[in-house]
Write a protein that holds these residues in place. Structure first.
Motif, PDB file in Angstrom:
ATOM      1  N   THR A   1      -6.925  -0.688 -10.218  1.00 18.10           N
ATOM      2  CA  THR A   1      -5.692  -1.192 -10.820  1.00 18.10           C
ATOM      3  C   THR A   1      -5.335  -2.554 -10.245  1.00 18.10           C
ATOM      4  O   THR A   1      -5.010  -3.496 -10.972  1.00 18.10           O
ATOM      5  CB  THR A   1      -4.543  -0.205 -10.533  1.00 18.10           C
ATOM      6  OG1 THR A   1      -4.928   1.074 -10.990  1.00 18.10           O
ATOM      7  CG2 THR A   1      -3.268  -0.651 -11.217  1.00 18.10           C
ATOM      8  N   MET A   2      -5.434  -2.635  -8.897  1.00 18.11           N
ATOM      9  CA  MET A   2      -5.121  -3.902  -8.247  1.00 18.11           C
ATOM     10  C   MET A   2      -6.060  -5.001  -8.719  1.00 18.11           C
ATOM     11  O   MET A   2      -5.647  -6.091  -9.091  1.00 18.11           O
ATOM     12  CB  MET A   2      -5.228  -3.699  -6.719  1.00 18.11           C
ATOM     13  CG  MET A   2      -4.912  -4.914  -5.889  1.00 18.11           C
ATOM     14  SD  MET A   2      -3.271  -5.586  -6.194  1.00 18.11           S
ATOM     15  CE  MET A   2      -2.238  -4.308  -5.509  1.00 18.11           C
TER      16      MET A   2
ATOM     17  N   TYR B   1      -2.977   3.837 -14.158  1.00 14.64           N
ATOM     18  CA  TYR B   1      -3.239   5.113 -13.490  1.00 14.64           C
ATOM     19  C   TYR B   1      -3.495   6.201 -14.531  1.00 14.64           C
ATOM     20  O   TYR B   1      -4.375   7.050 -14.380  1.00 14.64           O
ATOM     21  CB  TYR B   1      -2.053   5.543 -12.614  1.00 14.64           C
ATOM     22  CG  TYR B   1      -1.916   4.776 -11.325  1.00 14.64           C
ATOM     23  CD1 TYR B   1      -2.989   4.101 -10.766  1.00 14.64           C
ATOM     24  CD2 TYR B   1      -0.689   4.716 -10.663  1.00 14.64           C
ATOM     25  CE1 TYR B   1      -2.863   3.391  -9.590  1.00 14.64           C
ATOM     26  CE2 TYR B   1      -0.546   4.003  -9.485  1.00 14.64           C
ATOM     27  CZ  TYR B   1      -1.637   3.335  -8.952  1.00 14.64           C
ATOM     28  OH  TYR B   1      -1.501   2.642  -7.802  1.00 14.64           O
TER      29      TYR B   1
ATOM     30  N   THR C   1      -8.464   3.871 -10.457  1.00 13.99           N
ATOM     31  CA  THR C   1      -8.007   4.138  -9.095  1.00 13.99           C
ATOM     32  C   THR C   1      -7.029   3.039  -8.674  1.00 13.99           C
ATOM     33  O   THR C   1      -6.856   2.034  -9.371  1.00 13.99           O
ATOM     34  CB  THR C   1      -9.178   4.138  -8.103  1.00 13.99           C
ATOM     35  OG1 THR C   1      -9.739   2.820  -8.092  1.00 13.99           O
ATOM     36  CG2 THR C   1     -10.232   5.139  -8.501  1.00 13.99           C
ATOM     37  N   GLU C   2      -6.431   3.210  -7.466  1.00 13.90           N
ATOM     38  CA  GLU C   2      -5.478   2.225  -6.967  1.00 13.90           C
ATOM     39  C   GLU C   2      -6.149   0.856  -6.828  1.00 13.90           C
ATOM     40  O   GLU C   2      -5.601  -0.178  -7.204  1.00 13.90           O
ATOM     41  CB  GLU C   2      -4.935   2.688  -5.606  1.00 13.90           C
ATOM     42  CG  GLU C   2      -3.720   1.905  -5.158  1.00 13.90           C
ATOM     43  CD  GLU C   2      -3.263   2.279  -3.752  1.00 13.90           C
ATOM     44  OE1 GLU C   2      -3.813   3.237  -3.172  1.00 13.90           O
ATOM     45  OE2 GLU C   2      -2.369   1.599  -3.244  1.00 13.90           O
ATOM     46  N   TRP C   3      -7.369   0.873  -6.283  1.00 16.57           N
ATOM     47  CA  TRP C   3      -8.078  -0.383  -6.053  1.00 16.57           C
ATOM     48  C   TRP C   3      -8.456  -1.055  -7.369  1.00 16.57           C
ATOM     49  O   TRP C   3      -8.309  -2.264  -7.540  1.00 16.57           O
ATOM     50  CB  TRP C   3      -9.316  -0.116  -5.183  1.00 16.57           C
ATOM     51  CG  TRP C   3     -10.209  -1.305  -5.002  1.00 16.57           C
ATOM     52  CD1 TRP C   3     -11.505  -1.406  -5.365  1.00 16.57           C
ATOM     53  CD2 TRP C   3      -9.855  -2.564  -4.409  1.00 16.57           C
ATOM     54  NE1 TRP C   3     -11.989  -2.642  -5.043  1.00 16.57           N
ATOM     55  CE2 TRP C   3     -11.009  -3.383  -4.460  1.00 16.57           C
ATOM     56  CE3 TRP C   3      -8.682  -3.085  -3.857  1.00 16.57           C
ATOM     57  CZ2 TRP C   3     -11.023  -4.688  -3.972  1.00 16.57           C
ATOM     58  CZ3 TRP C   3      -8.692  -4.391  -3.372  1.00 16.57           C
ATOM     59  CH2 TRP C   3      -9.852  -5.173  -3.427  1.00 16.57           C
TER      60      TRP C   3
ATOM     61  N   VAL D   1       1.148  -0.652 -14.170  1.00 15.38           N
ATOM     62  CA  VAL D   1       0.452   0.122 -13.136  1.00 15.38           C
ATOM     63  C   VAL D   1       0.382   1.580 -13.561  1.00 15.38           C
ATOM     64  O   VAL D   1      -0.672   2.230 -13.466  1.00 15.38           O
ATOM     65  CB  VAL D   1       1.194  -0.027 -11.790  1.00 15.38           C
ATOM     66  CG1 VAL D   1       0.507   0.795 -10.716  1.00 15.38           C
ATOM     67  CG2 VAL D   1       1.264  -1.490 -11.374  1.00 15.38           C
ATOM     68  N   GLU D   2       1.492   2.093 -14.083  1.00 20.01           N
ATOM     69  CA  GLU D   2       1.520   3.497 -14.520  1.00 20.01           C
ATOM     70  C   GLU D   2       0.497   3.722 -15.617  1.00 20.01           C
ATOM     71  O   GLU D   2      -0.230   4.725 -15.615  1.00 20.01           O
ATOM     72  CB  GLU D   2       2.932   3.863 -14.993  1.00 20.01           C
ATOM     73  CG  GLU D   2       3.874   4.113 -13.820  1.00 20.01           C
ATOM     74  CD  GLU D   2       5.341   4.000 -14.203  1.00 20.01           C
ATOM     75  OE1 GLU D   2       5.637   3.856 -15.405  1.00 20.01           O
ATOM     76  OE2 GLU D   2       6.178   4.050 -13.278  1.00 20.01           O
TER      77      GLU D   2
ATOM     78  N   SER E   1       0.829  -1.213   0.000  1.00 21.51           N
ATOM     79  CA  SER E   1       0.000   0.000   0.000  1.00 21.51           C
ATOM     80  C   SER E   1       0.864   1.263   0.000  1.00 21.51           C
ATOM     81  O   SER E   1       2.010   1.251   0.443  1.00 21.51           O
ATOM     82  CB  SER E   1      -0.910  -0.021   1.222  1.00 21.51           C
ATOM     83  OG  SER E   1      -1.430   1.259   1.451  1.00 21.51           O
ATOM     84  N   LYS E   2       0.243   2.371  -0.513  1.00 21.36           N
ATOM     85  CA  LYS E   2       0.953   3.654  -0.514  1.00 21.36           C
ATOM     86  C   LYS E   2       0.964   4.274   0.870  1.00 21.36           C
ATOM     87  O   LYS E   2       1.804   5.114   1.170  1.00 21.36           O
ATOM     88  CB  LYS E   2       0.243   4.635  -1.466  1.00 21.36           C
ATOM     89  CG  LYS E   2       0.450   4.335  -2.919  1.00 21.36           C
ATOM     90  CD  LYS E   2      -0.075   5.460  -3.783  1.00 21.36           C
ATOM     91  CE  LYS E   2      -1.582   5.631  -3.646  1.00 21.36           C
ATOM     92  NZ  LYS E   2      -2.174   6.406  -4.745  1.00 21.36           N
ATOM     93  N   HIS E   3      -0.029   3.855   1.706  1.00 21.04           N
ATOM     94  CA  HIS E   3      -0.183   4.526   2.999  1.00 21.04           C
ATOM     95  C   HIS E   3       0.697   3.856   4.052  1.00 21.04           C
ATOM     96  O   HIS E   3       0.626   2.652   4.245  1.00 21.04           O
ATOM     97  CB  HIS E   3      -1.647   4.464   3.447  1.00 21.04           C
ATOM     98  CG  HIS E   3      -2.573   4.998   2.402  1.00 21.04           C
ATOM     99  ND1 HIS E   3      -2.655   6.336   2.127  1.00 21.04           N
ATOM    100  CD2 HIS E   3      -3.396   4.363   1.547  1.00 21.04           C
ATOM    101  CE1 HIS E   3      -3.531   6.506   1.144  1.00 21.04           C
ATOM    102  NE2 HIS E   3      -3.980   5.322   0.764  1.00 21.04           N
TER     103      HIS E   3
ATOM    104  N   ARG F   1       6.286  -2.375 -13.832  1.00 21.03           N
ATOM    105  CA  ARG F   1       5.774  -1.127 -13.260  1.00 21.03           C
ATOM    106  C   ARG F   1       4.960  -0.332 -14.294  1.00 21.03           C
ATOM    107  O   ARG F   1       4.000   0.358 -13.951  1.00 21.03           O
ATOM    108  CB  ARG F   1       6.985  -0.328 -12.766  1.00 21.03           C
ATOM    109  CG  ARG F   1       6.716   0.987 -12.136  1.00 21.03           C
ATOM    110  CD  ARG F   1       6.398   0.879 -10.652  1.00 21.03           C
ATOM    111  NE  ARG F   1       5.716   2.097 -10.243  1.00 21.03           N
ATOM    112  CZ  ARG F   1       4.626   2.139  -9.492  1.00 21.03           C
ATOM    113  NH1 ARG F   1       4.106   1.024  -9.027  1.00 21.03           N
ATOM    114  NH2 ARG F   1       4.064   3.275  -9.183  1.00 21.03           N
TER     115      ARG F   1
END
Lengths: 219, 273
Positions: free
Chosen positions: B180-181, B171, B176-178, B167-168, B94-96, B164
């Motif tokens: 993408t996952m 985006y 969104t991040e979710w 993913v880029e 995660s980013k967080h 990578r």
């Protein structure tokens, strides 16, 4: 840890340290055994001799498919049935060593197989014998590839020493269960035992990961 | 098993030598096995009264019920480990920071502890908090704590093994991040890590035998009971070992098949324990 009178807590830490020393001894002896045995089996599995390859494969598949508890109770409780009595410590080292040997053999085989076939063909083309090929080309590269899996085997052995508790070797887990049954402080005792394991396994894991990043061949 | 380059392409002389060595080695191995068998029989290991208990149907019913318990542990353990492992893996990538760190601590700590200790903790220490854990759940949760930590690392490696750029790109098209996952990363990572996951299932299956330590009557405990009752411990352990071998070997064969079918689709990722 709070264990009533001050002196007692110190005693307990002493007991855990003594248990940790037994765990370290178990891990080191069984790793030496596992490395020697694993090298032998690993080389058999990549040798040109069919019967050795088959024997090595049977060994590796057999031992990896067996809970280590079964091995230890077999040696400790089973062998006296046929009049072979070994000490608990010996049984633990034997069980851990034979079990770890299978994983090391597999690591060596996959390390050797990771070497591109072209290198072996090139070695043959310039007339190297099988022995020269292994010594000068294959094994030096494989040694660098197996650093990471060997580290895993060692850390796993440290953790698996806990199984020796079943055959009454008083290592960390054995010490902890003894303390729990005597003083009935399960939470503190098991947390202390857990910390003892983490002090061993986390630095070991970091060391081997570091070693891997320096030694591994990037392909 | 396909032979590696080392085992192929010999000349005639090397091939002859290998055959001679093979004959000698098989003779030595056979002799050693026969000698071990001889010692075993000298000590009464093959005596009929030691093996005859295994002809009884009731014994196999008893053992079979233990095997059912083993499967009950392994299956629930596997589901729990995969689910928790996936959540921890998502936390680890995660980013967080507030999600990442707890996940990393979880994975490092539980991977560094013996499964047995976790099981004992569940069984003996949780009652001190006023929570009584049955032997069954102590084994399942203790083992799942360890295996989920290992699996989370497999999942993490699978996620990070993707280029990578994918993913880029996702985006940049506004996912969104979710999303993408879920749509891009997870389906591809899943294929790469499948063999490692199934291989970890062998470990997980073997961990069910740790129920032995807290008296849970799974396969190994019941073997012990039979051996103590009919006074044939060593023979009973041999039977148990054989049963474990057959079951674990079947799982690892399955892992190997998956590996072979997936290898063409961008490789696989390995587990680090």
């Amino acid at each position: 840890m709070t264990h009533g009178p001050g002196k007692r807590a110190v005693d307990h830490i002493g007991a855990i340290i003594a248990g940790t020393w037994v765990t370290i001894q178990l891990a080191i002896f069984s790793f030496i055994g596992a490395a020697a045995f694993g090298l032998l089996i690993g080389i058999s599995r990549i040798s040109p001799v069919p019967s050795l390859r088959v024997a090595g494969t049977v060994y590796v598949e057999g031992l990896r498919s067996m809970p280590i508890t079964v091995l230890m109770v077999f040696f400790y409780f089973g062998l006296p049935d046929i009049k072979v009595s070994l000490s608990a410590f010996t049984c633990a080292v034997l069980g851990l060593g034979l079990y770890g040997g299978a994983y090391i053999a597999e690591a060596i085989r996959s390390g050797v197989n990771a070497i591109p076939a072209g290198q072996i063909e090139a070695g043959r083309a310039i007339g190297l014998t099988q022995g020269q090929l292994l010594r000068d080309i294959v094994l030096p590269q494989a040694a660098r590839t197996v650093v990471a899996p060997m580290g895993n085997v060692f850390v796993d052995l440290v953790k698996n020493t806990s199984i020796a508790y079943t055959i009454s070797v008083v290592e960390i887990t054995g010490t902890a269960t003894n303390l729990v049954s005597r003083y009935a402080k399960p939470v503190e005792t098991f947390v202390a035992a857990g910390l003892a394991y983490l002090i061993l396994t986390i630095p070991l894991g970091m060391y081997f990961r570091n070693l891997e990043s320096r030694k591994a061949i990037k392909r | 098993m396909t032979p590696s380059a080392l085992e192929r392409d010999y000349g005639p002389r090397a091939r002859r030598n290998a055959h001679i060595a093979s004959l000698i080695a098989s003779a030595v191995i056979t002799a050693a096995l026969l000698y071990a068998g001889y010692l075993f029989s000298q000590a009464g290991g093959f005596a009929a009264n030691k093996w005859s208990p295994f002809l009884s149907l009731n014994l196999w019913k008893f053992l079979g019920a233990g095997l059912v318990e083993t499967f009950k542990i392994a299956i629930v353990d596997a589901v729990l480990s995969v689910v928790v492992g996936a959540i921890v893996a998502l936390g680890q990538v995660s980013k967080h920071r507030s999600l990442r760190w707890p996940a990393i601590v979880y994975s490092e700590c539980f991977r560094g502890l013996p499964t047995l200790l976790l099981i004992l903790f569940m069984y003996f220490a949780f009652p001190a908090f006023g929570i009584n854990v049955s032997a069954y759940w102590a084994v399942v949760i203790g083992s799942a704590a360890y295996n989920s930590a290992v699996l989370s690392n497999v999942f993490k490696a699978g996620i990070l093994s993707l280029d990578r750029g994918q993913v880029e790109a996702s985006y940049s098209i506004g996912l969104t991040e979710w999303e993408t996952m879920r749509l891009i990363v997870a389906p591809q990572a899943f294929q790469r890590m499948l063999p490692s996951v199934v291989a970890q299932m062998v470990v997980l299956f073997k961990d069910s035998s740790l129920g032995f330590f807290i008296g849970y009557e799974e396969l190994l405990r019941r073997t012990q009971i039979i051996g103590a009752f009919s006074e044939n411990l060593i023979q009973s352990y041999m039977v148990a070992g054989l049963l474990y071998f057959v079951l674990c070997y079947a799982i690892s064969r399955f892992a190997r098949v998956l590996e072979r079918t997936n290898v063409s689709k961008g490789g696989t990722v390995a587990a680090t324990t």
